[in-house]
Design a protein around this motif. Structure first.
Motif, PDB file in Angstrom:
ATOM      1  N   GLY A   1      -1.656   4.131   0.024  1.00 38.42           N
ATOM      2  CA  GLY A   1      -1.257   3.602   1.382  1.00 38.42           C
ATOM      3  C   GLY A   1      -2.532   3.253   2.051  1.00 38.42           C
ATOM      4  N   GLY A   2      -3.379   2.296   1.283  1.00 38.81           N
ATOM      5  CA  GLY A   2      -4.463   1.646   2.075  1.00 38.81           C
ATOM      6  C   GLY A   2      -3.925   0.285   2.412  1.00 38.81           C
ATOM      7  N   LEU A   3      -4.914  -0.423   2.614  1.00 34.81           N
ATOM      8  CA  LEU A   3      -4.696  -1.827   3.326  1.00 34.81           C
ATOM      9  C   LEU A   3      -4.054  -2.934   2.255  1.00 34.81           C
ATOM     10  CD1 LEU A   3      -7.938  -2.684   5.308  1.00 34.81           C
ATOM     11  CD2 LEU A   3      -5.562  -1.778   6.028  1.00 34.81           C
ATOM     12  N   ALA A   4      -4.338  -2.799   1.115  1.00 28.24           N
ATOM     13  CA  ALA A   4      -3.619  -3.550  -0.109  1.00 28.24           C
ATOM     14  C   ALA A   4      -2.106  -3.004  -0.105  1.00 28.24           C
ATOM     15  CB  ALA A   4      -4.305  -3.440  -1.309  1.00 28.24           C
ATOM     16  N   GLY A   5      -1.791  -1.890  -0.494  1.00 30.40           N
ATOM     17  CA  GLY A   5      -0.631  -1.303  -0.600  1.00 30.40           C
ATOM     18  C   GLY A   5       0.213  -1.266   0.680  1.00 30.40           C
ATOM     19  N   LEU A   6      -0.567  -1.199   1.807  1.00 28.21           N
ATOM     20  CA  LEU A   6       0.316  -1.291   3.153  1.00 28.21           C
ATOM     21  C   LEU A   6       0.829  -2.649   3.407  1.00 28.21           C
ATOM     22  CD1 LEU A   6      -1.327   1.365   5.301  1.00 28.21           C
ATOM     23  CD2 LEU A   6       1.035   1.424   4.611  1.00 28.21           C
ATOM     24  N   SER A   7      -0.007  -3.551   3.117  1.00 31.49           N
ATOM     25  CA  SER A   7       0.074  -4.930   3.160  1.00 31.49           C
ATOM     26  C   SER A   7       1.042  -5.440   2.254  1.00 31.49           C
ATOM     27  CB  SER A   7      -0.946  -5.828   2.829  1.00 31.49           C
ATOM     28  OG  SER A   7      -0.749  -7.280   2.857  1.00 31.49           O
ATOM     29  N   ALA A   8       1.308  -4.964   1.164  1.00 31.09           N
ATOM     30  CA  ALA A   8       2.351  -5.417   0.173  1.00 31.09           C
ATOM     31  C   ALA A   8       3.808  -4.953   0.606  1.00 31.09           C
ATOM     32  CB  ALA A   8       1.986  -4.972  -1.170  1.00 31.09           C
ATOM     33  N   ALA A   9       3.571  -3.633   0.956  1.00 32.94           N
ATOM     34  CA  ALA A   9       4.933  -2.914   1.465  1.00 32.94           C
ATOM     35  C   ALA A   9       5.708  -3.598   2.746  1.00 32.94           C
ATOM     36  CB  ALA A   9       4.726  -1.438   1.720  1.00 32.94           C
TER      37      ALA A   9
ATOM     38  N   ALA B   1       9.087  -4.917   2.806  1.00 27.47           N
ATOM     39  CA  ALA B   1      10.284  -4.243   3.712  1.00 27.47           C
ATOM     40  C   ALA B   1      10.685  -5.407   4.714  1.00 27.47           C
ATOM     41  CB  ALA B   1       9.433  -3.201   4.574  1.00 27.47           C
ATOM     42  N   GLU B   2      10.010  -6.402   5.056  1.00 32.48           N
ATOM     43  CA  GLU B   2      10.241  -7.443   5.919  1.00 32.48           C
ATOM     44  C   GLU B   2      11.656  -8.424   5.127  1.00 32.48           C
ATOM     45  OE1 GLU B   2       7.207  -9.998   6.882  1.00 32.48           O
ATOM     46  OE2 GLU B   2       7.716  -9.604   8.982  1.00 32.48           O
ATOM     47  N   ALA B   3      11.308  -8.393   3.866  1.00 29.34           N
ATOM     48  CA  ALA B   3      12.197  -9.289   3.190  1.00 29.34           C
ATOM     49  C   ALA B   3      13.334  -8.235   2.681  1.00 29.34           C
ATOM     50  CB  ALA B   3      11.547  -9.632   1.881  1.00 29.34           C
ATOM     51  N   GLY B   4      13.339  -7.095   2.885  1.00 33.51           N
ATOM     52  CA  GLY B   4      14.711  -6.333   2.579  1.00 33.51           C
ATOM     53  C   GLY B   4      14.653  -5.569   1.350  1.00 33.51           C
ATOM     54  N   VAL B   5      13.585  -5.676   0.604  1.00 30.56           N
ATOM     55  CA  VAL B   5      13.255  -4.924  -0.492  1.00 30.56           C
ATOM     56  C   VAL B   5      13.059  -3.426  -0.438  1.00 30.56           C
ATOM     57  CG1 VAL B   5      11.870  -4.433  -2.613  1.00 30.56           C
ATOM     58  CG2 VAL B   5      12.374  -6.945  -1.674  1.00 30.56           C
ATOM     59  N   GLU B   6      13.677  -2.698  -1.227  1.00 30.56           N
ATOM     60  CA  GLU B   6      13.495  -1.194  -0.845  1.00 30.56           C
ATOM     61  C   GLU B   6      12.027  -0.702  -1.619  1.00 30.56           C
ATOM     62  OE1 GLU B   6      16.154   2.793  -2.521  1.00 30.56           O
ATOM     63  OE2 GLU B   6      15.876   1.028  -3.741  1.00 30.56           O
TER      64      GLU B   6
ATOM     65  N   GLY C   1      10.751  -0.761   7.824  1.00 27.65           N
ATOM     66  CA  GLY C   1      12.085  -0.014   6.893  1.00 27.65           C
ATOM     67  C   GLY C   1      11.504   0.451   5.717  1.00 27.65           C
ATOM     68  N   ALA C   2      10.121   0.315   5.449  1.00 27.91           N
ATOM     69  CA  ALA C   2       9.604   1.044   4.094  1.00 27.91           C
ATOM     70  C   ALA C   2       9.386   2.542   4.276  1.00 27.91           C
ATOM     71  CB  ALA C   2       8.318   0.465   3.667  1.00 27.91           C
TER      72      ALA C   2
ATOM     73  N   GLU D   1       2.425   2.952  10.199  1.00 27.50           N
ATOM     74  CA  GLU D   1       3.502   2.787  11.264  1.00 27.50           C
ATOM     75  C   GLU D   1       4.213   1.731  11.356  1.00 27.50           C
ATOM     76  OE1 GLU D   1       4.488   5.433  13.438  1.00 27.50           O
ATOM     77  OE2 GLU D   1       3.072   6.781  12.651  1.00 27.50           O
ATOM     78  N   LYS D   2       3.467   0.476  11.279  1.00 28.28           N
ATOM     79  CA  LYS D   2       4.238  -0.716  11.505  1.00 28.28           C
ATOM     80  C   LYS D   2       5.072  -0.930  10.238  1.00 28.28           C
ATOM     81  CE  LYS D   2       2.871  -2.056  15.431  1.00 28.28           C
ATOM     82  NZ  LYS D   2       3.664  -2.334  16.110  1.00 28.28           N
TER      83      LYS D   2
END
Lengths: 93, 429
Positions: free
Chosen positions: B11-19, B23-28, B120-121, B114-115
């Motif tokens: 859950g660093g910057l790369a992982g969170l950016s991907a998530a 999540a924005e596109a509705g991927v679980e 929704g992730a 948090e964001k």
């Protein structure tokens, strides 16, 4: 007077694991290793030789940077991140 | 086995950016973070170059808990007992949308997590992944302790040590030659003191790099970034150089010795050390970037070696955010096509190649080998400081004219076979 390294580590939040996340194969240190790099590359100064000449690590104060692992060519270290909620927890950095 | 569409390891910057993008596109998507919170295991120098990534998630950055926009850049070249500093303060660094900000990772990453959760992730703290699960060469999920979780695709954003990807045979183990150790103290100082010491307008920040005596001739340097109410002061030193050193110098002593220098002491005077941290830095450049996508997985951030130390600019976090975003885009395409194989995920590498991430790393291809030249960290900083020292020196002897003084120094330090060779090899960087 510069601050002692122990005092610096004392500022950090650590959650102590029940068992070490770094295990040293002392046999490798004493037979294969030629430079004892871990003694001076560790930014927390955690490695030392004990009275019997065995390499030891005070893993409780580990900053989890992995420098010792990367610098240990003879692969004497079994090194993993502390599990679950353990290890250093930086509040700023 | 429990299943989600996408697992993000780290859950660093790369992982969170991907998530965030997924999540924005509705991927679980489920982010597994081994720290108490995102940022708990991260360390930066540090400064984030926001300009390259501002348009990636434009709505995101306005509320980000940055420390200070960097208005002044300084590089200090150190001889023994003498320092000279080159400085650039430019309106264009901060006008409108500042190009870079100093940051502290525990704050920045927690905010971004948090964001990501608002989108929704799931972001699960205290969850250390022990293994990437593979079946017929394909990554099918992860194991964390007793728990196994399956996924269509795994984003490997595990960080610089690549413990999981190297154990799974997806990357090689990190080598000392391609890595540096970075460590620092966060030293608390009142904002007014910081602004006075670095000649800053209220709220603005400075970034100062130091080359020369601070690493005793080893590859690396010292850094200083002003935060809101603290400074980050630390050392970066090449692991190979550090390991070969046999004079009894220990890595952690370099910072203490640096802080004791008469030229540095006034910068830290009255400060209170609040935290001490360390991290490995991937400095091998593009030649050490592993395979970026395979069946069921993508690699991003430090785990992919996305870091660029170009002496005066040091980047990594902007690459991490951009790569995370491009990973999310590739996964969205793979999902639409129902194909999470290497072929289905191949657009990730293509889009990295046309983005600044791999283009800038490609441009800098020769920098890592150029930086193996020890004169860069010994002779040149020393020679520049001595040159300035000589033209500013007045004593009881009859003085040479300014030009003659300078020329003597230049001839001695800059015109010889070694320096001409260096200039020749520098033409490619």
């Amino acid at each position: 007077m510069p601050m002692k390294i122990d005092a610096k580590l004392g500022l950090d939040v650590f959650k102590l694991d029940k068992e070490p996340h770094i295990v040293i194969d002392t046999e490798v240190c004493n037979t294969v290793c030629t430079d004892d790099a871990c003694l001076y590359v560790c930014p927390a100064d955690l490695y030392e030789r004990d009275d019997q000449g065995r390499m030891t690590v005070n893993w409780e104060g580990c900053l989890e940077c992995g420098t010792c692992l990367i610098c240990c060519d003879p692969r004497a270290l079994s090194w993993k991140y502390p599990g679950g909620p353990y290890g250093v927890q930086y509040r700023m950095s | 086995m429990e299943r989600v569409e996408c697992i993000v390891v780290g859950g660093g910057l790369a992982g969170l950016s991907a998530a965030y993008g997924l999540a924005e596109a509705g991927v679980e998507v489920m982010v597994l973070e081994r720290g108490d919170y995102s940022g708990a295991k991260n360390v930066t120098g540090g400064r984030l170059y926001l300009k390259p990534i501002r348009d990636i998630y434009p709505e995101l950055w306005d509320e980000a808990p940055f420390e200070r926009p960097v208005a002044r850049e300084l590089v200090t070249m150190m001889a023994e007992g003498a320092h000279t500093t080159v400085e650039i303060a430019s309106d264009r660094f901060t006008a409108g949308a500042p190009q870079s900000y100093t940051v502290l990772r525990a704050r920045l990453d927690q905010w971004l997590a948090e964001k990501v959760m608002e989108k929704g992730a799931m972001v699960v703290p205290n969850m250390k992944v022990d293994e990437l699960l593979r079946e017929d060469g394909r990554v099918i999920g992860i194991r964390a302790g007793e728990d196994e979780i399956g996924a269509d695709v795994v984003v490997v954003a595990e960080g610089v040590l690549r413990l999981l990807s190297s154990a799974a045979g997806l990357a090689t183990q990190p080598k000392a030659r391609h890595h540096a150790l970075g460590y620092k103290e966060v030293i608390e100082l009142p904002p007014g003191v910081i602004e006075d010491r670095w000649h800053l307008n209220p709220g603005e920040g400075a970034a100062q790099l130091f080359m020369g005596e601070c690493t005793k001739g080893m590859m690396g340097g010292a850094f200083l970034y002003t935060n809101r109410e603290s400074i980050s002061l630390g050392i970066v030193v090449g692991m190979e150089d550090m390991r070969r050193r046999r004079d009894g110098t220990e890595s952690w002593q370099l910072l203490d010795e640096f802080k004791e220098l008469p030229q540095i002491r006034p910068l830290v005077a009255g400060g209170t050390v609040a935290e001490y941290s360390a991290h490995a830095i991937p400095e091998g450049g593009i030649s050490q970037v592993p395979r970026l996508a395979g069946d069921g997985y993508l690699v991003a951030g430090d785990a992919a070696g996305f870091c660029l130390n170009a002496l005066v600019t040091v980047r990594g976090m902007d690459f991490a955010v951009a790569a995370g975003h491009l990973a999310a885009e590739a996964i969205k395409r793979a999902k639409a096509a129902g194909d999470f194989s290497a072929a289905g995920l191949a657009s990730y590498e293509g889009s990295l190649r046309s983005s600044f991430v791999l283009r800038d790393l490609e441009t800098a291809r020769t920098i890592p080998s150029f930086m193996e030249n020890p004169r860069l960290f010994t002779h040149y900083p020393r020679a520049v400081a001595r040159l300035l020292e000589s033209v500013y020196t007045v004593d009881e002897r009859p003085q040479d004219g300014l030009v003659k003084k300078a020329w003597k120094s230049v001839r001695r330090d800059f015109l010889n076979v070694a320096t001409v060779k260096d200039a020749w090899s520098a033409r490619r960087i």
